[in-house]
Design a protein around this motif. Structure first.
Motif, PDB file in Angstrom:
ATOM      1  N   UNK A 193      26.483 -32.146 -36.538  1.00 15.18           N
ATOM      2  CA  UNK A 193      26.044 -30.359 -36.749  1.00 15.18           C
ATOM      3  C   UNK A 193      25.417 -30.756 -35.760  1.00 15.18           C
ATOM      4  N   UNK A 194      24.614 -31.131 -35.092  1.00 19.82           N
ATOM      5  CA  UNK A 194      23.486 -31.487 -33.581  1.00 19.82           C
ATOM      6  C   UNK A 194      24.227 -30.650 -32.828  1.00 19.82           C
ATOM      7  N   UNK A 195      25.439 -31.076 -32.574  1.00 19.71           N
ATOM      8  CA  UNK A 195      25.985 -31.406 -31.456  1.00 19.71           C
ATOM      9  C   UNK A 195      26.938 -29.450 -31.667  1.00 19.71           C
ATOM     10  N   UNK A 196      27.507 -29.215 -32.752  1.00 15.79           N
ATOM     11  CA  UNK A 196      27.731 -28.497 -33.091  1.00 15.79           C
ATOM     12  C   UNK A 196      26.484 -26.858 -32.554  1.00 15.79           C
ATOM     13  N   UNK A 197      25.458 -27.487 -33.171  1.00 19.55           N
ATOM     14  CA  UNK A 197      24.477 -25.830 -33.411  1.00 19.55           C
ATOM     15  C   UNK A 197      23.943 -26.338 -31.968  1.00 19.55           C
ATOM     16  N   UNK A 198      23.821 -27.061 -31.398  1.00 20.53           N
ATOM     17  CA  UNK A 198      23.600 -27.089 -29.759  1.00 20.53           C
ATOM     18  C   UNK A 198      24.589 -26.397 -28.820  1.00 20.53           C
ATOM     19  N   UNK A 199      25.567 -26.351 -29.093  1.00 19.29           N
ATOM     20  CA  UNK A 199      26.884 -25.517 -28.355  1.00 19.29           C
ATOM     21  C   UNK A 199      26.278 -23.827 -28.651  1.00 19.29           C
ATOM     22  N   UNK A 200      26.478 -24.080 -29.871  1.00 26.71           N
ATOM     23  CA  UNK A 200      26.130 -22.514 -30.453  1.00 26.71           C
ATOM     24  C   UNK A 200      24.901 -21.813 -29.652  1.00 26.71           C
ATOM     25  N   UNK A 201      24.028 -22.837 -29.623  1.00 25.62           N
ATOM     26  CA  UNK A 201      23.070 -21.952 -28.963  1.00 25.62           C
ATOM     27  C   UNK A 201      23.401 -21.724 -27.454  1.00 25.62           C
ATOM     28  N   UNK A 202      23.519 -22.709 -26.959  1.00 26.38           N
ATOM     29  CA  UNK A 202      23.657 -22.491 -25.750  1.00 26.38           C
ATOM     30  C   UNK A 202      24.853 -21.011 -24.953  1.00 26.38           C
ATOM     31  N   UNK A 203      25.860 -21.372 -26.001  1.00 26.49           N
ATOM     32  CA  UNK A 203      27.049 -20.503 -26.145  1.00 26.49           C
ATOM     33  C   UNK A 203      26.552 -18.678 -25.604  1.00 26.49           C
ATOM     34  N   UNK A 204      25.145 -19.064 -26.741  1.00 24.53           N
ATOM     35  CA  UNK A 204      25.071 -17.348 -26.822  1.00 24.53           C
ATOM     36  C   UNK A 204      23.870 -17.171 -25.956  1.00 24.53           C
ATOM     37  N   UNK A 205      22.783 -18.065 -25.976  1.00 21.16           N
ATOM     38  CA  UNK A 205      22.377 -17.597 -24.552  1.00 21.16           C
ATOM     39  C   UNK A 205      22.842 -17.385 -23.147  1.00 21.16           C
ATOM     40  N   UNK A 206      23.802 -18.358 -23.457  1.00 22.47           N
ATOM     41  CA  UNK A 206      24.839 -17.761 -22.082  1.00 22.47           C
ATOM     42  C   UNK A 206      25.433 -16.118 -22.087  1.00 22.47           C
ATOM     43  N   UNK A 207      25.532 -16.168 -23.221  1.00 21.59           N
ATOM     44  CA  UNK A 207      25.787 -14.731 -23.528  1.00 21.59           C
ATOM     45  C   UNK A 207      24.428 -13.797 -23.396  1.00 21.59           C
ATOM     46  N   UNK A 208      23.537 -13.665 -23.867  1.00 20.71           N
ATOM     47  CA  UNK A 208      22.541 -13.201 -24.074  1.00 20.71           C
ATOM     48  C   UNK A 208      22.483 -12.813 -22.180  1.00 20.71           C
ATOM     49  N   UNK A 209      22.820 -13.104 -21.469  1.00 18.26           N
ATOM     50  CA  UNK A 209      22.613 -12.933 -19.986  1.00 18.26           C
ATOM     51  C   UNK A 209      23.312 -12.443 -19.028  1.00 18.26           C
ATOM     52  N   UNK A 210      24.377 -12.510 -19.903  1.00 14.21           N
ATOM     53  CA  UNK A 210      25.541 -11.589 -19.789  1.00 14.21           C
ATOM     54  C   UNK A 210      26.738 -10.506 -20.487  1.00 14.21           C
ATOM     55  N   UNK A 211      26.168 -10.405 -21.145  1.00 10.86           N
ATOM     56  CA  UNK A 211      26.726  -9.375 -21.909  1.00 10.86           C
ATOM     57  C   UNK A 211      25.440  -8.046 -21.536  1.00 10.86           C
ATOM     58  N   UNK A 212      26.979  -7.051 -21.996  1.00 10.52           N
ATOM     59  CA  UNK A 212      25.319  -5.454 -21.601  1.00 10.52           C
ATOM     60  C   UNK A 212      25.050  -4.947 -22.337  1.00 10.52           C
ATOM     61  N   UNK A 213      24.503  -5.352 -24.133  1.00  6.61           N
ATOM     62  CA  UNK A 213      23.910  -4.642 -24.823  1.00  6.61           C
ATOM     63  C   UNK A 213      22.545  -6.321 -24.783  1.00  6.61           C
ATOM     64  N   UNK A 214      22.919  -7.094 -24.284  1.00  6.32           N
ATOM     65  CA  UNK A 214      21.939  -8.466 -24.954  1.00  6.32           C
ATOM     66  C   UNK A 214      20.819  -8.579 -23.391  1.00  6.32           C
ATOM     67  N   UNK A 215      21.764  -8.228 -22.013  1.00  2.01           N
ATOM     68  CA  UNK A 215      21.023  -8.098 -20.672  1.00  2.01           C
ATOM     69  C   UNK A 215      19.890  -7.030 -20.818  1.00  2.01           C
ATOM     70  N   UNK A 216      20.778  -6.249 -21.330  1.00  2.00           N
ATOM     71  CA  UNK A 216      19.499  -4.454 -20.866  1.00  2.00           C
ATOM     72  C   UNK A 216      18.279  -4.815 -22.478  1.00  2.00           C
ATOM     73  N   UNK A 217      18.682  -5.541 -23.798  1.00  2.00           N
ATOM     74  CA  UNK A 217      17.707  -5.514 -24.321  1.00  2.00           C
ATOM     75  C   UNK A 217      16.620  -6.586 -24.907  1.00  2.00           C
ATOM     76  N   UNK A 218      17.026  -8.088 -23.387  1.00  2.00           N
ATOM     77  CA  UNK A 218      15.796  -8.846 -24.076  1.00  2.00           C
ATOM     78  C   UNK A 218      15.025  -8.987 -22.986  1.00  2.00           C
ATOM     79  N   UNK A 219      14.056  -9.337 -23.477  1.00  2.00           N
ATOM     80  CA  UNK A 219      12.727  -9.615 -22.635  1.00  2.00           C
ATOM     81  C   UNK A 219      12.696 -11.292 -22.660  1.00  2.00           C
ATOM     82  N   UNK A 220      11.561 -11.588 -22.410  1.00  2.00           N
ATOM     83  CA  UNK A 220      11.263 -12.935 -22.360  1.00  2.00           C
ATOM     84  C   UNK A 220      10.768 -13.624 -23.130  1.00  2.00           C
ATOM     85  N   UNK A 221      10.714 -13.380 -24.676  1.00  2.00           N
ATOM     86  CA  UNK A 221      10.233 -13.578 -25.898  1.00  2.00           C
ATOM     87  C   UNK A 221      11.764 -13.736 -26.188  1.00  2.00           C
TER      88      UNK A 221
END
Lengths: 220, 444
Positions: A116-144
């Motif tokens: 479960x932990x490995x699965x959770x970690x993998x999702x979180x890393x994927x979502x972090x990478x997505x946040x850095x690449x996706x046009x919407x998420x790149x636009x709205x993301x802050x330091x927080x």
């Protein structure tokens, strides 16, 4: 005082203090603001029922909306469930909680928690990478947004390292455990200052929108 | 049912000329910021604060927004459109504001200018994003606060500025006012439709709007025929002003409050028990939900949209209708301010079913309906023409997928957007008025 002693003692106490006071300060400060009165005659009167309903069904949007957010929606709920399952039902965590609460509860097999932990970690890393690449998420993301996800990843990562006794750079188990505890404390300290507070705001917010739309005769 | 194509073109040309007749507001930068912040401070309350505190920047609201869907630009993410409000709240009103002030910069006049496009051009306040947010954030009312702040800072679209000037100085909207209403009533009387104007007392007061008076006179005729058939004691009072509430869409609260008070006081003077707003989404939502708050007390009458009223009367059996001669199918476009904003979702469908018309629903309909692209004043905003057409194409695609022969709606503003969009896209599907369809099928 060793690093582990600090992490188990004053470090944890300080983090819990900042967490508790910070959460209380932020919640009280928000909810005590004045509320503007709406004088319009409502269409729907069961606003409480509609508010409570929205707290639940907001997790299941209609198909025409859901189809555009399926990946994010499923991964979002999946990592939350995984994170809380690891936090609350990992064997070594239960005695930790028991020493504060005075009671414990059954826990999951360690292997299941690791998966479960490995699965959770993998999702979180994927979502972090997505946040850095996706046009919407790149636009709205802050330091927080970035810091919060990193601070959620760290306890999972350090937990893995300390449980599996992996010793990168020849670090001792006690140090790994201390780092794990410190990562949890960092999460607790940051919690009241950033978006992690949605844990407390999300349901009041869902209630509000359900009640507000019910006044206008629409199910939120 | 017919639309005066020449009148439609004239109306569009007049609207197009607004750009040339308006004078931009000469407001110093620091004053702009102060005025915007004053609005933010006045309008933010615990409810808004809860919404702003809970956002996790997941970006899902973008997936409900037709402007994002049409362009793929992250800037058009709904929650980002209210980011200045959020920044103001977080820095100046939030419990952690004292700390954030150390690291967060204040909003500037440049920010306000940059947000014009996001607030006015790429948002119709349709509220579809309100339906998707997993945190339950009610975004569309916050767009209203943003618009009010920008309008107060003198940054509303130039067309809206020109309209407000005309309303305030001449009491007309694109040259349409009491004189036009009298001429329209006379014309309809000539066609055998009695329109009782300016009765001193009446149970029901029907409002007028400029679009109907200029382009959709058949909608006025249809409303009159229904009122007359029901035998109601009703009137249109030319002094009540225009129902369209363009000032509300631009955030010009002063003009809006003055116009709204005028309607309310006029209806109260006539002793009206019911005020019926014609096929005008903004006019209905502005009066139905904002009227009492402007008035400072609950309204002394009931406010109904004509589509709501007709549906209710048909359902109650008071308005007798007949089935259409030949079987036909339509798809119903819910005007956002009447549907998602105001819960008038079943009544129009019940009215269509009663006259034997099959309604083929679009995939996104009723509370998840896509906006036509021109709501919230976007139809008048020339700067937004490309964005508007992109959004319209999404609507067009959904309507086409139903295989319905025409689109029916209950808002003149939507009708105009559809007509303009169809003209540009060479889309052959006709757009019809609900009230006209019902009036054409009144039982003998």
């Amino acid at each position: 005082m060793t690093l582990l002693e600090f992490a188990r003692g004053p470090g944890l106490q300080g983090a819990l203090l900042i967490f508790s006071l910070g959460v209380a300060w932020r919640l009280v400060g928000t909810f005590l603001l004045a509320r503007n009165r709406d004088l319009a005659q409502p269409k729907g009167t069961s606003t409480v029922k509609a508010g409570v309903r929205a707290m639940i069904i907001r997790s299941i949007p209609p198909h025409e909306l859901e189809k555009r957010i399926t990946f994010q929606h499923i991964t979002g709920y999946a990592w939350h469930l995984g994170f809380f399952a690891v936090l609350l039902f990992f064997g070594p965590h239960v005695p930790f909680f028991k020493q504060f609460l005075g009671f414990g509860w059954p826990y999951l097999p360690n292997t299941a928690v690791m998966v479960l932990g490995a699965f959770t970690l993998a999702i979180l890393v994927a979502l972090l990478v997505r946040r850095m690449l996706h046009p919407v998420l790149k636009q709205i993301s802050t330091f927080d947004d970035y810091l919060s996800v990193v601070l959620v990843i760290l306890p999972l990562l350090t937990g893995f390292l300390s449980y599996s006794h992996v010793q990168p750079l020849d670090v001792r188990y006690e140090v790994l455990l201390a780092v794990h505890l410190l990562s949890v404390e960092a999460l607790l300290v940051w919690f009241p200052f950033g978006k992690l507070m949605h844990l407390f705001y999300a349901f009041p917010s869902r209630y509000q929108v359900g009640a507000a739309m019910q006044r206008k005769g629409v199910q939120a | 049912m017919s639309v005066d194509a020449a009148a439609f073109q004239t109306f569009r040309e007049k609207a197009g000329q607004l750009r040339t007749s308006a004078v931009p507001a000469a407001v110093p930068s620091d004053v702009r910021v102060d005025r915007a912040k004053t609005v933010f401070k006045r309008r933010l309350d615990a409810g808004q604060a809860t919404y702003l505190e809970t956002c996790i920047h997941c970006g899902m609201c973008a997936e409900a927004c037709h402007f994002y869907e049409a362009t793929g630009h992250g800037r058009y993410t709904p929650i980002y459109k209210v980011d200045l409000l959020r920044r103001y709240y977080r820095r100046e009103l939030a419990p952690m504001g004292w700390l954030r002030r150390l690291v967060m910069r204040d909003i500037t006049a440049k920010d306000l200018e940059d947000w014009q496009e996001l607030v006015y051009d790429s948002c119709t306040q349709c509220g579809r994003c309100d339906m998707i947010c997993p945190m339950g954030i009610h975004i569309s009312p916050m767009i209203g606060i943003m618009r009010e702040a920008l309008a107060e800072a003198g940054l509303q679209p130039i067309e809206q500025r020109a309209l407000a000037k005309e309303i305030n100085e001449q009491g007309t909207l694109l040259g349409i006012g009491p004189g036009t209403y009298q001429a329209v009533a006379a014309e309809l009387r000539g066609r055998g439709v009695e329109v009782p104007l300016d009765k001193p007392r009446a149970d029901v007061m029907v409002l007028m709007n400029a679009m109907d008076a200029a382009v959709f006179k058949d909608a006025i005729a249809a409303t009159a025929r229904i009122m007359n058939r029901l035998g109601l004691d009703w009137t249109i009072r030319t002094g009540a002003g225009d129902a369209a509430a363009f000032d509300w869409t631009s955030g010009d609260e002063r003009t809006h409050a003055r116009m709204t008070r005028r309607i309310i006081e006029d209806a109260a003077a006539a002793g009206a028990k019911t005020v019926i707003v014609p096929e005008c989404g903004h006019g209905y939502a502005a009066l139905r939900w904002g009227g009492a708050n402007v008035y400072g007390q609950p309204l002394p009458f009931e406010v109904m949209a004509i589509s709501e009223f007709v549906g209710r009367e048909v359902q109650a059996g008071r308005l007798k209708v007949k089935k259409v001669a030949a079987s036909r199918s339509v798809t119903y476009h819910d005007p956002c301010k009447v549907g998602r904003w105001s819960g008038v979702l079943d009544e129009p469908r019940q009215a269509l079913a009663a006259i034997g018309i099959e309604v083929r629903e679009m995939e996104s309909h009723a509370k998840t309906n896509y906006c036509c692209g021109g709501g919230g004043g976007v139809f008048l905003n020339e700067r937004a023409a490309k964005l508007r057409q992109g959004a319209f194409r999404i609507k067009m695609k959904e309507a086409d997928a139903t295989g319905a022969a025409s689109v029916v709606t209950a808002c003149g503003h939507c009708r105009m957007t559809f007509m303009a969009g169809a003209q540009q896209a060479n889309w052959p599907t006709p757009i019809e008025s609900l009230v006209e369809l019902v009036a054409e099928n009144l039982a003998e």
